[in-house]
Design a protein around this motif. Structure first.
Motif, short mmCIF file in Angstrom:
data_model
loop_
_atom_site.label_atom_id
_atom_site.label_comp_id
_atom_site.label_asym_id
_atom_site.label_seq_id
_atom_site.Cartn_x
_atom_site.Cartn_y
_atom_site.Cartn_z
N ALA A 245 32.01 36.36 11.64
CA ALA A 245 33.00 35.43 12.21
C ALA A 245 33.93 36.16 13.19
O ALA A 245 34.31 35.62 14.22
CB ALA A 245 33.79 34.77 11.09
N ILE A 246 34.29 37.41 12.86
CA ILE A 246 35.15 38.19 13.77
C ILE A 246 34.39 38.45 15.07
O ILE A 246 34.92 38.26 16.18
CB ILE A 246 35.59 39.52 13.09
N GLY A 247 33.12 38.86 14.96
CA GLY A 247 32.30 39.11 16.15
C GLY A 247 32.16 37.85 16.99
O GLY A 247 32.26 37.89 18.22
N ASP A 248 32.00 36.73 16.32
CA ASP A 248 31.87 35.45 17.02
C ASP A 248 33.15 35.13 17.79
O ASP A 248 33.10 34.73 18.96
CB ASP A 248 31.55 34.35 15.98
N ALA A 249 34.29 35.33 17.14
CA ALA A 249 35.58 35.05 17.81
C ALA A 249 35.83 36.02 18.95
O ALA A 249 36.63 35.75 19.83
CB ALA A 249 36.71 35.12 16.79
N MET A 250 35.15 37.17 18.93
CA MET A 250 35.29 38.14 20.04
C MET A 250 34.32 37.80 21.18
O MET A 250 34.27 38.52 22.18
CB MET A 250 35.01 39.56 19.54
N GLY A 251 33.53 36.74 21.01
CA GLY A 251 32.62 36.31 22.08
C GLY A 251 31.30 37.04 22.09
O GLY A 251 30.60 37.05 23.11
N VAL A 257 26.06 39.03 16.50
CA VAL A 257 26.73 38.40 15.34
C VAL A 257 25.81 38.49 14.10
O VAL A 257 26.26 38.83 13.01
CB VAL A 257 27.10 36.93 15.66
N ALA A 258 24.51 38.24 14.33
CA ALA A 258 23.55 38.34 13.21
C ALA A 258 23.49 39.78 12.68
O ALA A 258 23.40 40.00 11.46
CB ALA A 258 22.16 37.89 13.66
N ALA A 259 23.57 40.75 13.59
CA ALA A 259 23.56 42.16 13.18
C ALA A 259 24.78 42.48 12.33
O ALA A 259 24.68 43.17 11.30
CB ALA A 259 23.52 43.06 14.41
N LEU A 260 25.96 41.95 12.74
CA LEU A 260 27.19 42.20 11.98
C LEU A 260 27.09 41.60 10.58
O LEU A 260 27.51 42.20 9.59
CB LEU A 260 28.38 41.58 12.72
N ARG A 261 26.52 40.39 10.51
CA ARG A 261 26.39 39.72 9.21
C ARG A 261 25.51 40.58 8.28
O ARG A 261 25.89 40.86 7.15
CB ARG A 261 25.79 38.33 9.37
N SER A 262 24.38 41.02 8.81
CA SER A 262 23.46 41.82 7.99
C SER A 262 24.08 43.15 7.60
O SER A 262 23.94 43.61 6.47
CB SER A 262 22.16 42.06 8.75
N ALA A 263 24.76 43.78 8.56
CA ALA A 263 25.39 45.08 8.27
C ALA A 263 26.47 44.90 7.20
O ALA A 263 26.63 45.75 6.32
CB ALA A 263 25.99 45.66 9.54
N GLY A 264 27.21 43.79 7.28
CA GLY A 264 28.23 43.51 6.27
C GLY A 264 27.61 43.34 4.89
O GLY A 264 28.10 43.88 3.90
N TYR A 265 26.49 42.63 4.85
CA TYR A 265 25.80 42.44 3.56
C TYR A 265 25.40 43.79 2.94
O TYR A 265 25.42 43.95 1.74
CB TYR A 265 24.51 41.62 3.76
#
Ligand SMILES: [Fe+2]
Length: 438
Positions: A245-251, A257-265
């Motif tokens: 969500a942060i990556g998404d809000a940063m445009g 964004v998918a990479a950030l979600r997976s990395a967060g998981y």
């Protein structure tokens, strides 16, 4: 091509003393020859120009009609499955459907593929090349020229009546053949580009479904990581969602964004090697225990380095999510720009969730206190743009404009004015109190 042009020149030079009728015919032939050469020189730039194929198709058809004195004409492309000719340009006919479609039986495809050059169509012979099952009657056409590349049918040009309703003569058909070589290449080129575009979009769809598969698998994995330490249940899942969500809000684009979600998981995957006892310890860890806990970054890095993810940055995010801009983090003590943006985002999401969640040694910290503390230690510890994006998401929650709420129910809420105040503080800190005209 040269042979045809040369033959046309020779046919015009034969007979120096000729009857008036023959001279008139020769003049007409010369005119046609000049028209053909002129058309060829015009077609080159048209066919190589960067423009919409429909426009190019109309230009090519005009050129063919001009060179053959045709008043009516259609340029068809050949579709292989199911076999049919479909029009991409039509001119001169009083009433013709757009697109005009002529389904082809195997015998029609064979006849068009094997004929050498343009052929005249009589009422009886039209059926050899074109079926009458489409939305256009083959009788409209007086001649048809197949478009072929390397012997393979790619389209056809069908011409109707000529100026003055005269019959297409051999020279006219030869001019048509000559030009059709070039038109065939343009049609083939267009078909290849379309196929390529179709394949790219199919691959993207496949990739999207693969990403969906990864997302689901990694979500399940995140749940499995968190099971080990009951007290931080759901942490990895939330960090994945917050980071995305942060990556998404940063445009950022959907792939990042998918990479950030997976990395967060996966960021805490190394914790599978940490002694379970440490997670439940109600007091602070001694140095040895702290080191064992800190090693989850390098252990996690080792685990994910051997996996081929669609996102190449996952290993570095897993290794560095405890690095901080001022060099106070671990395991490598990176400084400032050495910490990649994706790492900073996951690091922020991790801290935000840790602070707002229950720990064995403390109650959850309130949302307001958590954000004040995060703003206080930015930019020394956290990236200002990422913190700003976090505030943007929380403000969207506050005014109800997030389709999926950023925060889950228990984390509490702040009013929009509180968030604006925090954002103003952040801005003030980042600009060191300096004012900028915007
Ligand atoms: Fe961690």
């Amino acid at each position: 091509m040269l042979a045809i042009v040369w033959r046309m020149v020779l046919s015009n030079c034969s007979g120096i003393v000729a009857p008036a009728k023959r001279v008139a015919a020769q003049k007409e032939n010369f005119r046609r020859l000049l028209r053909t050469v002129e058309t060829l020189s015009d077609l080159g730039p048209e066919m190589t120009a960067e423009r919409d194929f429909t426009q190019t198709a109309h230009t090519m058809l005009s050129a063919l009609m001009h060179a053959t004195s045709a008043r009516e004409g259609v340029l068809f492309v050949f579709i292989e499955k199911p076999s049919m000719l479909t029009s991409v340009a039509a001119q001169g006919f009083a009433l013709i459907p757009e697109p005009s479609v002529v389904p082809l039986l195997p015998r029609h495809v064979h006849a068009l593929s094997s004929t050498q050059g343009a052929v005249l169509l009589a009422k009886t012979s039209a059926d050899t090349f074109l079926s009458a099952n489409g939305n256009v009657a083959p009788e409209l056409f007086k001649c048809v020229a197949p478009l072929k590349v390397a012997g393979k049918l790619v389209g056809a040009v069908a011409l109707g009546r000529r100026d003055g309703d005269s019959v297409y003569d051999e020279d006219g058909l030869q001019s048509l053949d000559l030009l059709c070589h070039y038109v065939a290449l343009a049609v083939q080129n267009h078909a290849l580009t379309q196929t390529l575009a179709q394949r790219v979009s199919e691959n993207l769809r496949l990739m999207a479904s693969l990403h969906g598969f990864y997302d689901n698998a990694l979500e399940a994995f995140a749940a499995a990581i968190d099971v080990k330490h009951v007290n931080i249940h759901g942490h990895s899942l939330r960090v994945g969602r917050y980071a995305a969500a942060i990556g998404d809000a940063m445009g950022m684009d959907s792939n990042d964004v998918a990479a950030l979600r997976s990395a967060g998981y996966l960021h805490d995957i190394g914790k599978v090697a940490v002694d379970k006892r440490l997670f439940g310890k109600p007091t602070s860890l001694d140095p040895e225990e702290f080191q064992e806990m800190a090693d989850h970054t390098t252990v996690g890095h080792q685990i994910v380095t051997g996996v081929q993810f669609p996102w190449p940055r996952i290993p570095e995010i897993v290794r560095w999510h405890h690095e901080r801009a001022d060099g106070s983090g671990y395991p490598d003590g990176l400084l400032n720009d050495d910490v990649p943006m994706s790492v900073r985002i996951v690091g922020l999401a991790d801290t935000f969730d840790a602070m707002t969640s229950l720990r064995p040694y403390r109650e959850p910290i309130s949302l307001g206190a958590t954000l004040s503390e995060i703003v206080r230690i930015t930019p020394q510890k956290f990236d200002p743009a990422a913190v700003h994006a976090l505030l943007v998401q929380l403000r969207r929650d506050a005014v109800g404009s997030n389709r999926t709420p950023f925060l889950e129910g228990s984390a509490g809420h702040l009013g929009p004015s509180d968030i604006d105040h925090l954002a103003a503080n952040l801005q003030h800190k980042v600009s060191s109190g300096r004012m900028f005209l915007t």
